[in-house]
Motif scaffolding. Structure first.
Motif, PDB file in Angstrom:
ATOM      1  N   GLN A  30       0.830  -1.211   0.000  1.00 41.34           N
ATOM      2  CA  GLN A  30       0.000   0.000   0.000  1.00 41.34           C
ATOM      3  C   GLN A  30       0.864   1.260   0.000  1.00 41.34           C
ATOM      4  OE1 GLN A  30      -3.022   0.660  -0.441  1.00 41.34           O
ATOM      5  NE2 GLN A  30      -3.491   2.625   0.520  1.00 41.34           N
ATOM      6  N   LEU A  31       1.862   1.296   0.856  1.00 41.15           N
ATOM      7  CA  LEU A  31       2.759   2.452   0.904  1.00 41.15           C
ATOM      8  C   LEU A  31       3.534   2.615  -0.402  1.00 41.15           C
ATOM      9  CD1 LEU A  31       4.192   2.072   4.532  1.00 41.15           C
ATOM     10  CD2 LEU A  31       2.608   3.848   3.724  1.00 41.15           C
ATOM     11  N   HIS A  32       3.877   1.496  -1.029  1.00 40.36           N
ATOM     12  CA  HIS A  32       4.636   1.555  -2.275  1.00 40.36           C
ATOM     13  C   HIS A  32       3.816   2.200  -3.385  1.00 40.36           C
ATOM     14  CE1 HIS A  32       7.144  -0.519  -5.583  1.00 40.36           C
ATOM     15  NE2 HIS A  32       7.868   0.435  -5.042  1.00 40.36           N
ATOM     16  N   VAL A  33       2.514   1.903  -3.455  1.00 39.00           N
ATOM     17  CA  VAL A  33       1.649   2.535  -4.447  1.00 39.00           C
ATOM     18  C   VAL A  33       1.633   4.049  -4.232  1.00 39.00           C
ATOM     19  CG1 VAL A  33      -0.739   2.772  -5.236  1.00 39.00           C
ATOM     20  CG2 VAL A  33       0.198   0.500  -4.811  1.00 39.00           C
ATOM     21  N   LEU A  34       1.457   4.477  -2.980  1.00 38.62           N
ATOM     22  CA  LEU A  34       1.447   5.911  -2.676  1.00 38.62           C
ATOM     23  C   LEU A  34       2.804   6.549  -2.961  1.00 38.62           C
ATOM     24  CD1 LEU A  34      -0.557   5.802   0.690  1.00 38.62           C
ATOM     25  CD2 LEU A  34      -1.435   6.212  -1.628  1.00 38.62           C
ATOM     26  N   PHE A  35       3.874   5.806  -2.659  1.00 30.34           N
ATOM     27  CA  PHE A  35       5.233   6.284  -2.924  1.00 30.34           C
ATOM     28  C   PHE A  35       5.430   6.531  -4.417  1.00 30.34           C
ATOM     29  CE2 PHE A  35       9.615   5.322  -4.112  1.00 30.34           C
ATOM     30  CZ  PHE A  35      10.349   6.112  -3.232  1.00 30.34           C
ATOM     31  N   LEU A  36       5.020   5.576  -5.257  1.00 34.67           N
ATOM     32  CA  LEU A  36       5.179   5.722  -6.701  1.00 34.67           C
ATOM     33  C   LEU A  36       4.338   6.872  -7.237  1.00 34.67           C
ATOM     34  CD1 LEU A  36       5.140   1.955  -7.767  1.00 34.67           C
ATOM     35  CD2 LEU A  36       7.129   3.469  -7.657  1.00 34.67           C
ATOM     36  N   LEU A  37       3.161   7.067  -6.665  1.00 38.35           N
ATOM     37  CA  LEU A  37       2.318   8.188  -7.087  1.00 38.35           C
ATOM     38  C   LEU A  37       3.006   9.523  -6.817  1.00 38.35           C
ATOM     39  CD1 LEU A  37      -1.334   7.210  -6.063  1.00 38.35           C
ATOM     40  CD2 LEU A  37      -0.499   7.733  -8.360  1.00 38.35           C
ATOM     41  N   GLN A  38       3.519   9.682  -5.598  1.00 39.33           N
ATOM     42  CA  GLN A  38       4.213  10.923  -5.270  1.00 39.33           C
ATOM     43  C   GLN A  38       5.491  11.085  -6.089  1.00 39.33           C
ATOM     44  OE1 GLN A  38       1.306  12.262  -3.351  1.00 39.33           O
ATOM     45  NE2 GLN A  38       3.183  13.488  -3.212  1.00 39.33           N
ATOM     46  N   LEU A  39       6.145   9.975  -6.371  1.00 40.81           N
ATOM     47  CA  LEU A  39       7.360  10.015  -7.183  1.00 40.81           C
ATOM     48  C   LEU A  39       7.049  10.532  -8.585  1.00 40.81           C
ATOM     49  CD1 LEU A  39      10.365   9.187  -6.714  1.00 40.81           C
ATOM     50  CD2 LEU A  39       9.821   7.054  -7.883  1.00 40.81           C
ATOM     51  N   SER A  40       5.882  10.145  -9.103  1.00 41.99           N
ATOM     52  CA  SER A  40       5.506  10.578 -10.449  1.00 41.99           C
ATOM     53  C   SER A  40       5.257  12.086 -10.527  1.00 41.99           C
ATOM     54  CB  SER A  40       4.252   9.826 -10.904  1.00 41.99           C
ATOM     55  OG  SER A  40       3.110  10.224 -10.158  1.00 41.99           O
ATOM     56  N   LEU A  41       4.954  12.697  -9.388  1.00 43.26           N
ATOM     57  CA  LEU A  41       4.683  14.136  -9.366  1.00 43.26           C
ATOM     58  C   LEU A  41       5.952  14.971  -9.260  1.00 43.26           C
ATOM     59  CD1 LEU A  41       1.577  14.143  -6.991  1.00 43.26           C
ATOM     60  CD2 LEU A  41       1.579  14.499  -9.469  1.00 43.26           C
ATOM     61  N   LEU A  42       7.091  14.330  -8.950  1.00 43.45           N
ATOM     62  CA  LEU A  42       8.341  15.069  -8.809  1.00 43.45           C
ATOM     63  C   LEU A  42       8.900  15.443 -10.177  1.00 43.45           C
ATOM     64  CD1 LEU A  42      10.189  13.040  -6.020  1.00 43.45           C
ATOM     65  CD2 LEU A  42       8.767  15.085  -5.757  1.00 43.45           C
ATOM     66  N   ASP A  43       9.431  16.650 -10.266  1.00 45.74           N
ATOM     67  CA  ASP A  43      10.098  17.057 -11.502  1.00 45.74           C
ATOM     68  C   ASP A  43      11.494  16.466 -11.598  1.00 45.74           C
ATOM     69  OD1 ASP A  43       7.931  18.594 -12.344  1.00 45.74           O
ATOM     70  OD2 ASP A  43       8.596  20.318 -11.168  1.00 45.74           O
ATOM     71  N   THR A  44      12.120  16.260 -10.443  1.00 43.98           N
ATOM     72  CA  THR A  44      13.450  15.654 -10.407  1.00 43.98           C
ATOM     73  C   THR A  44      13.617  14.904  -9.093  1.00 43.98           C
ATOM     74  OG1 THR A  44      15.834  16.099 -10.335  1.00 43.98           O
ATOM     75  CG2 THR A  44      14.364  17.835  -9.536  1.00 43.98           C
ATOM     76  N   LEU A  45      14.417  13.867  -9.112  1.00 43.71           N
ATOM     77  CA  LEU A  45      14.656  13.082  -7.902  1.00 43.71           C
ATOM     78  C   LEU A  45      15.361  13.890  -6.824  1.00 43.71           C
ATOM     79  CD1 LEU A  45      15.779   9.543  -9.134  1.00 43.71           C
ATOM     80  CD2 LEU A  45      13.795  10.080  -7.729  1.00 43.71           C
ATOM     81  N   THR A  46      16.107  14.915  -7.238  1.00 42.53           N
ATOM     82  CA  THR A  46      16.908  15.650  -6.258  1.00 42.53           C
ATOM     83  C   THR A  46      16.094  16.642  -5.443  1.00 42.53           C
ATOM     84  OG1 THR A  46      17.471  17.316  -7.933  1.00 42.53           O
ATOM     85  CG2 THR A  46      18.963  15.425  -7.679  1.00 42.53           C
ATOM     86  N   GLU A  47      14.789  16.757  -5.708  1.00 45.42           N
ATOM     87  CA  GLU A  47      13.953  17.691  -4.963  1.00 45.42           C
ATOM     88  C   GLU A  47      12.692  16.998  -4.456  1.00 45.42           C
ATOM     89  OE1 GLU A  47      13.170  21.182  -7.216  1.00 45.42           O
ATOM     90  OE2 GLU A  47      15.274  21.717  -7.434  1.00 45.42           O
ATOM     91  N   PRO A  48      12.808  16.060  -3.529  1.00 43.69           N
ATOM     92  CA  PRO A  48      11.623  15.389  -2.980  1.00 43.69           C
ATOM     93  C   PRO A  48      10.799  16.336  -2.124  1.00 43.69           C
ATOM     94  CG  PRO A  48      13.603  14.708  -1.806  1.00 43.69           C
ATOM     95  CD  PRO A  48      14.057  15.545  -2.956  1.00 43.69           C
TER      96      PRO A  48
END
Length: 664
Positions: A481-499
């Motif tokens: 469940q957390l992984h699904v939410l994690f991937l969703l938020q990851l998709s909204l990031l413009d770059t990995l260096t700015e979480p």
């Protein structure tokens, strides 16, 4: 005049009378020699003298005599079994012309010359190789001890996820089959021939068959290579989870030898079964369990594991189990329909998780499948098991037990959402991107809300009152469940260096749960995915985001999180457990990935203990090297493998903290 009957090989060699009963004559059955009661295919036909192949001439001492050599026909028909043919195939077109051909009543039978063409020396050697490994395994490790070993492993609550209904049955029947292994010089060849003959037989069933009558076709004297492969898969898996079993091994070296032999023989058993071109449910089960064994033996990043998963998916499609199995004609028994649903569901889930873990495209799309999950183990028939076009959450019975099938249902539902997220990541510039992310999040929250309360981990894992298996499966459900939410938020990031703060909170929860599992590992039992997989698949991405957040140290993140002490403690525990070898050790297949990530975490923790967490003004500004460092990162937002940690190790803050620290 009655036709002449040939004696079995055991009676013929002993020059005694044989009553010709099958599968075993009375004399062999009464002397506990039923396993090697073999009847030659053409007993009265004189064999032609043939020249040996070069490979056979090189090692004559390991080969059987001409009379004992098993005759191995890889296929009963040299023309391949086409398997499932869908609506776009030529068969669908011709069926419109000739409806009576839906079920062929007079199949083509190969001629004797066609059959001769299907005999290949390589496959004959494969059978001999399987017989040799079988002899080596049973001569090295006592069969009774291996049986006790698997039963001990099963008693802990662990099992083979897909082969669960048959693991114990195949284990118990091993001793019945191999009851006289030392009475014949070439007993291993006789058994190999018997296993091959049995594996050629189709598995019969009707709409009213039960699981016991179905299993009886591959147990006892009908034991097959597939049955042997399931037992050996259990042996290999048990060597992963149990580190000491005096009657089999007391040292790591002996443990490794047992794992190597059982895995190798399981591979050969599967290869022989597949070469017969008689694909069936039992072969599919063995294929999946063999894939799981290789993830433990070769590693989750291994090409061997990756390719074997592809083979499982190929068999799923060839058997037609991506279609609605409940509408199979003629109707199949309920237990078999559920088994096929589980095979599809667990393979679909594995495909999505491995694709995300490796950053590769998924190979099994729900667009081309009838999405179905197995029923809840209560078998009430009240719950929904098919997702409609609107993706309405599946209902669960309130009294659903915590078991393999329940975990499989949940993992499949989460994998469907992960597939949607992967498609979003491919087209981040679409106009309605944020809206589709919101829809997926609503689905994830709805699925979680529909779970029975006993499946939702609300507190710490230590507070759970269930047994070791239930604790592990509850942790797996929460991590998915957390992984699904994690991937969703990851998709909204413009770059990995700015979480952002949202993904940071999710990462904190994932890391905390993984660390708790590490500390409680002796109180957990593998419920389908091992601890190392949970660390690599869930823990490392979470730790990576946390380190990026700490290194970036935007003011808004600092304001939102007044203290990093608990997070730093979890990172420290993770590093310490890896360093002492309690999770992975040098030589383990996933050691390189986890150890390199741990080195980067250690460098960060060292800098924190010396200098404290840097303030935003201390972070290198644009033009001071930070832009160059950020450019190292891959544009694949799901890539948290070795390259990610190598690039993170070259963050300017870590390099500046101590010039004496070695680079990764």
């Amino acid at each position: 005049m009655a036709s002449r009957l040939a004696a079995c090989e055991a009676c013929r060699k002993a020059k005694v009378a044989c009553d010709h009963k099958r599968p075993a004559c009375t004399r062999c059955a009464s002397n506990d020699r039923a396993g090697i009661c073999i009847y030659r295919t053409t007993p009265f036909k004189r064999k032609k003298v043939e020249s040996s192949t070069p490979s056979l001439q090189r090692s004559p001492s390991r080969l059987p005599t001409a009379q004992a050599s098993p005759s191995f026909t890889p296929r009963n028909n040299p023309y391949p079994n086409p398997g499932f043919l869908g609506s776009s195939s030529h068969v669908a077109i011709f069926n419109q012309i000739s409806p009576q051909d839906y079920h062929i009543s007079d199949p083509y039978h190969a001629s004797e010359s066609d059959m001769a063409m299907s005999r290949y020396t390589g496959e004959h050697i494969l059978l001999i190789q399987g017989a040799d490994i079988l002899r080596q395994l049973l001569n090295t490790f006592p069969l009774d001890a291996m049986k006790d070993f698997v039963n001990f492993w099963l008693a802990t609550g662990a099992n083979l996820a897909l082969a669960e209904p048959f693991t114990e049955k195949c284990t118990e029947n091993m001793t019945r089959l191999f009851s006289s292994i030392s009475q014949e010089e070439n007993w291993h060849l006789a058994y190999a021939q018997r296993l091959t003959q049995n594996s050629r037989e189709p598995l019969q069933f009707s709409s009213d068959s039960d699981i016991d009558s179905f299993a009886a076709q591959f147990l006892d004297q009908k034991f097959r290579w597939e049955s042997l492969g399931i037992f050996l898969s259990a042996v290999s898996r048990a060597t992963i989870d149990i580190s000491f079993f005096p009657s089999l091994f007391k040292t790591e070296q002996d443990q490794f030898v047992l794992r190597k032999l059982s895995t190798r023989l399981s591979d050969v058993a599967l290869d022989i079964a597949l070469s017969l071109d008689c694909l069936n449910d039992l072969q599919l089960i063995l294929q999946y369990e063999n894939f799981i064994v290789h993830t433990h033996v070769d590693g989750d990043q291994s090409y061997h594991s990756w390719s074997r998963l592809g083979d499982v998916m190929s068999s799923i499609f060839a058997l037609g189990y991506h279609e609605n199995v409940e509408k199979t004609k003629p109707p199949i028994p309920g237990f078999l329909a559920e088994l096929r649903k589980m095979a599809w569901a667990i393979t679909y889930s594995a495909d999505k998780n491995i694709a995300i873990f490796l950053g590769r495209p998924p190979r099994m799309s729900k667009r081309f499948c009838h999405f179905q999950v197995p029923m809840s183990p209560t078998d009430s028939g009240q719950d929904s098991n098919t997702l409609d076009a609107r993706y309405v959450a599946i209902e669960w019975d309130s009294d659903t037990p915590i078991c393999y099938r329940s975990g499989m249902r949940w993992a499949t539902l989460c994998s469907a959402l992960k597939e949607d997220i992967l498609e979003l990541l491919r087209e981040k510039q679409r106009d309605n991107f944020n809206h589709e992310v919101s829809i997926i999040r609503q689905k994830a929250e709805s699925q979680w809300a529909h779970l029975p309360p006993q499946f939702r981990l609300s507190g710490t894992l230590r507070e759970c009152s269930g047994n070791a298996f239930e604790r592990d499966i509850l942790a797996s459900i929460r991590l998915d469940q957390l992984h699904v939410l994690f991937l969703l938020q990851l998709s909204l990031l413009d770059t990995l260096t700015e979480p952002d703060p949202s993904i940071l909170d999710i990462s904190d929860q994932m890391l905390a749960l993984v660390v708790e599992m590490i500390l409680l590992r002796d109180q957990l039992v593998n419920s389908g995915t091992g601890l190392v997989w949970k660390i690599a698949h869930f823990g490392l991405p979470a730790a990576g985001i946390i380190l990026l957040s700490m290194l970036k140290q935007h003011q808004r993140l600092t304001d939102a999180r007044s203290s990093w002490s608990k997070t730093i403690l979890n990172l420290g525990i993770f590093v310490a457990q890896v360093q002492v070898g309690s999770i992975v050790r040098r030589g383990d297949p996933n050691y390189a990935l986890i150890f390199k990530a741990t080195q980067t975490m250690e460098r960060f923790l060292d800098s924190v203990h010396r200098d404290g967490i840097q303030t935003p003004t201390q972070v290198p500004q644009p033009g001071e090297g930070s832009d160059d460092w950020a450019a190292f990162f891959s544009q694949d937002m799901c890539d948290f493998e070795t390259d990610f940690w190598e690039n993170l190790a070259y963050h300017p803050s870590l390099l500046a903290s101590d010039a004496s620290l070695p680079a990764i």
